[in-house]
Design a protein around this motif. Structure first.
Motif, mmCIF file in Angstrom:
data_model
loop_
_atom_site.group_PDB
_atom_site.id
_atom_site.type_symbol
_atom_site.label_atom_id
_atom_site.label_comp_id
_atom_site.label_asym_id
_atom_site.label_seq_id
_atom_site.Cartn_x
_atom_site.Cartn_y
_atom_site.Cartn_z
ATOM 1 N N GLU A 178 -90.483 26.022 26.362
ATOM 2 C CA GLU A 178 -90.407 27.231 25.542
ATOM 3 C C GLU A 178 -91.790 27.607 24.990
ATOM 4 O O GLU A 178 -92.031 28.752 24.640
ATOM 5 C CB GLU A 178 -89.434 27.002 24.376
ATOM 6 C CG GLU A 178 -88.009 26.761 24.859
ATOM 7 C CD GLU A 178 -87.096 26.227 23.768
ATOM 8 O OE1 GLU A 178 -85.989 26.774 23.635
ATOM 9 O OE2 GLU A 178 -87.471 25.247 23.075
ATOM 10 N N ASP A 226 -89.027 17.325 24.876
ATOM 11 C CA ASP A 226 -87.926 17.911 24.117
ATOM 12 C C ASP A 226 -88.021 17.411 22.675
ATOM 13 O O ASP A 226 -87.392 16.442 22.295
ATOM 14 C CB ASP A 226 -86.602 17.493 24.764
ATOM 15 C CG ASP A 226 -85.437 18.310 24.247
ATOM 16 O OD1 ASP A 226 -85.650 19.181 23.370
ATOM 17 O OD2 ASP A 226 -84.313 18.069 24.705
ATOM 18 N N THR A 227 -88.828 18.094 21.881
ATOM 19 C CA THR A 227 -89.058 17.650 20.501
ATOM 20 C C THR A 227 -87.964 18.194 19.586
ATOM 21 O O THR A 227 -87.130 19.006 20.002
ATOM 22 C CB THR A 227 -90.422 18.141 19.981
ATOM 23 O OG1 THR A 227 -90.346 19.546 19.709
ATOM 24 C CG2 THR A 227 -91.532 17.874 20.988
ATOM 25 N N LYS A 228 -87.992 17.742 18.362
ATOM 26 C CA LYS A 228 -87.013 18.209 17.376
ATOM 27 C C LYS A 228 -87.036 19.727 17.241
ATOM 28 O O LYS A 228 -86.021 20.354 16.985
ATOM 29 C CB LYS A 228 -87.348 17.578 16.013
ATOM 30 C CG LYS A 228 -86.395 17.956 14.900
ATOM 31 C CD LYS A 228 -86.764 17.272 13.593
ATOM 32 C CE LYS A 228 -85.882 17.787 12.455
ATOM 33 N NZ LYS A 228 -86.306 17.241 11.144
ATOM 34 N N GLY A 230 -88.401 23.883 31.861
ATOM 35 C CA GLY A 230 -87.725 24.192 30.606
ATOM 36 C C GLY A 230 -88.592 24.462 29.389
ATOM 37 O O GLY A 230 -88.061 24.624 28.283
ATOM 38 N N ASN A 233 -94.378 12.610 17.858
ATOM 39 C CA ASN A 233 -93.250 13.373 17.302
ATOM 40 C C ASN A 233 -93.275 13.419 15.773
ATOM 41 O O ASN A 233 -94.186 12.883 15.133
ATOM 42 C CB ASN A 233 -91.914 12.871 17.860
ATOM 43 C CG ASN A 233 -91.475 11.552 17.231
ATOM 44 O OD1 ASN A 233 -92.079 11.058 16.276
ATOM 45 N ND2 ASN A 233 -90.422 10.972 17.786
ATOM 46 N N LYS A 243 -88.934 22.791 23.017
ATOM 47 C CA LYS A 243 -89.334 22.143 24.272
ATOM 48 C C LYS A 243 -90.758 22.580 24.589
ATOM 49 O O LYS A 243 -91.005 23.767 24.819
ATOM 50 C CB LYS A 243 -88.389 22.536 25.393
ATOM 51 C CG LYS A 243 -86.990 21.978 25.200
ATOM 52 C CD LYS A 243 -86.058 22.407 26.312
ATOM 53 C CE LYS A 243 -84.680 21.809 26.063
ATOM 54 N NZ LYS A 243 -83.657 22.385 26.940
ATOM 55 N N VAL A 277 -92.014 18.213 30.306
ATOM 56 C CA VAL A 277 -91.690 19.033 29.143
ATOM 57 C C VAL A 277 -91.111 18.092 28.093
ATOM 58 O O VAL A 277 -90.211 17.298 28.391
ATOM 59 C CB VAL A 277 -90.693 20.141 29.507
ATOM 60 C CG1 VAL A 277 -90.178 20.852 28.260
ATOM 61 C CG2 VAL A 277 -91.367 21.143 30.446
#
Lengths: 366, 366
Positions: free
Chosen positions: B245, B216-218, B243, B179, B221, B214
């Motif tokens: 993107e 969910d990064t800052k 989910g 991250n 997604k 998936v």
């Protein structure tokens, strides 16, 4: 513009064409079928294109080649949409008959027409009652009767996508399969219905209730993925799992709606599922008088065939009626599966479970 | 030949280019990002390409645009494959670091490297023990340590596809997600393993056991579909249902194996699932000494990005190292779903049942 592929093939610098073709189409040269002189004459007289291509397979020791010719027909309507329904339909029958006769003379054994081929695609008008007489019985309607004769005469399997009305006056978007004896073999009802832009098909008929039938005809195991169903990978997948060797995708689609997808989806499906795909789209501009307005929709044709190894034919014209014949060897299906192993590595048990979890709102077990 | 797209863009007659682009790429003009002068200098000095493109979304009333820049890196190995492992890896680190620094200076917030980016792709040798020291810990290995520093320094999410070895000395083909604080966020293990031609990956490691995570990064997604997984529509589908993107497809693939599919599959997935896809392939020729033979494999690069509406960037070089930056607005994902409705019309309940029937050998209920 008549065809993107035509630009590519005719206008690229000569020294680049081979390399381009190999990467873009999957092979250096399109293998072209030699067509009869009569075919050329007829196509000039009646102003439709005829193109022919062939796809090879490797010779095997234990199986004979299973070579046959497929036919894809794209055509415009003939009369204005305000004319009496029977006149409109008869004029289309007359035009399509000529093309089917040519296909027969070129040895086509399985032929598919475009979505709701015997009528204008009035689904953009949002009117229903006015058009309801175009709906017909799958088994006994005029389209089936008309094509059965031709099918029997030429020992040809014909796929006839129609607007179906059943005994309960429910409409369906249906592909009828007529066998080489002229008999009604069965039907498939469109699984996925668009409500995109001016086309709101859910206002006309229901999503199909026939699941994913594969028809075991004399010549090949075939299935039909109707129009918008091509956007759904699972639809393509199930036809493959049920044994299809060829999946036809009869469509009625306009340039504003994803023409850039057209060359992608059916080709992707052929690769992913190890079968031939045949994409057929209507051509021409259709006008509808709606109260004070005139609605126009222009279809871009561009019918094409993809082999299980991803090689595809050039697309037909964006504007002109036409017949695309493709000579295929069905042995290619297993050969490609042996080479690539997508079937062997599909892990369907994992996906059956994951999908069930999604359906039950439990989320996938990530 | 450097790139098929280059032929198209540079060599088609000028009066055809707009029309061609609209039908082929999905829009008339590629929207090009203005890159910094320092970027151009660095790319010339170190002999790698940098290209930048942007994708728009419609302005909304209730959501702010969610615009960010993605980075895709394709690179060749640096040293001959018989050199000591640490030397080989350090040389690659050195090269890739320069490209990542440039990406950071151009504002890239999520960056993905190619499959097993820190080593030659030795899976064509069919040797295992000899190469085992390239395998590393997902959480604590040298690749993760190296990239964590860069991720933290530039507040960049980095996807690092590696050859993983776990506590049990089992190998996996794994994508590590680091991250923007430089912390290990998690990993995904390749779901579908090829045994195609000389590449027999099942001889090296097992199919992934991490399902379809998936992250969910800052910034977004994100998910990773590793290499051969791109041939599997259900793999793409599950990342979307969970989910995602943006789905990255880091690969190591040679021209003989389906280069004609390369532009099809990830693009099809973007369209079908309403997310961005980022395709990354290594470049350069890798040589391996195998007993008396020399094995050579040449990778064709051609990295590209596709938006959920099917528009794609031109592909990167087939031969040269490079960074592709793409500015995307994640709001496009929902907008495309609203326009096309593939999610709404997916009938997953039907498919969950059909797949279960197939898995249980009951056949689909046709």
């Amino acid at each position: 513009m008549d065809s993107v592929d035509e630009i590519l093939i005719k206008k690229l610098p000569k020294n680049e064409v081979d390399k381009f073709n190999r990467i873009f189409f999957g092979r250096k040269d399109h293998s072209t079928l030699r067509l009869k002189d009569e075919t050329k004459k007829a196509s000039e007289n009646d102003n439709f294109d005829v193109f022919g291509y062939s796809f090879d397979a490797t010779k095997e020791q234990l199986r004979q080649p299973r070579v046959l010719r497929l036919g894809l027909v794209q055509h415009s309507i003939v009369l204005p949409t305000h004319k009496p329904i029977t006149e409109q339909r008869t004029a289309i029958f007359h035009k399509v008959k000529k093309i089917i006769e040519i296909a027969a003379s070129e040895g086509v054994k399985i032929l598919c027409l475009q979505e709701t081929w015997a009528m204008p695609f009035f689904l953009c008008t949002r009117e229903k009652e006015k058009w309801s007489q175009f709906a017909e019985s799958a088994q006994f309607g005029p389209s089936t009767m008309f094509l059965s004769e031709l099918a029997k005469k030429h020992e040809m399997v014909i796929i006839s996508p129609i607007l179906e009305i059943d005994e309960n006056a429910t409409w369906w978007n249906t592909a009828v399969v007529i066998n080489e004896k002229g008999h009604y073999l069965g039907k498939h009802r469109k699984n996925h219905l668009p409500s995109v832009g001016s086309f709101s098909e859910t206002a006309y008929y229901s999503p199909g209730n026939t699941n994913h039938p594969v028809f075991d005809t004399k010549y090949a195991k075939i299935a039909i993925n109707i129009c918008y169903g091509r956007h759904h990978a699972l639809n393509w997948l199930m036809f493959g799992l049920n044994g299809a060797e060829i999946v036809f995708n009869p469509a009625a689609t306009i340039s504003e709606f994803g023409e850039s997808f057209w060359g992608i989806e059916a080709r992707n499906a052929a690769i992913a599922n190890g079968y031939f795909t045949c994409s057929i789209n209507r051509v021409g501009t259709e006008e509808f008088n709606l109260n004070d307005k005139v609605i126009k929709r222009t279809y871009y044709g561009s019918s094409y065939v993809t082999a299980p190894n991803g090689i595809r034919t050039p697309m037909m014209s964006r504007q002109k009626d036409g017949l695309l014949t493709a000579e295929v060897d069905l042995n290619a299906c297993r050969q490609v599966k042996d080479q690539w192993g997508f079937n062997m590595t599909s892990r369907l048990d994992m996906y059956a479970e994951s999908l069930q979890n999604i359906v039950e709102n439990k989320g996938d077990n990530q």
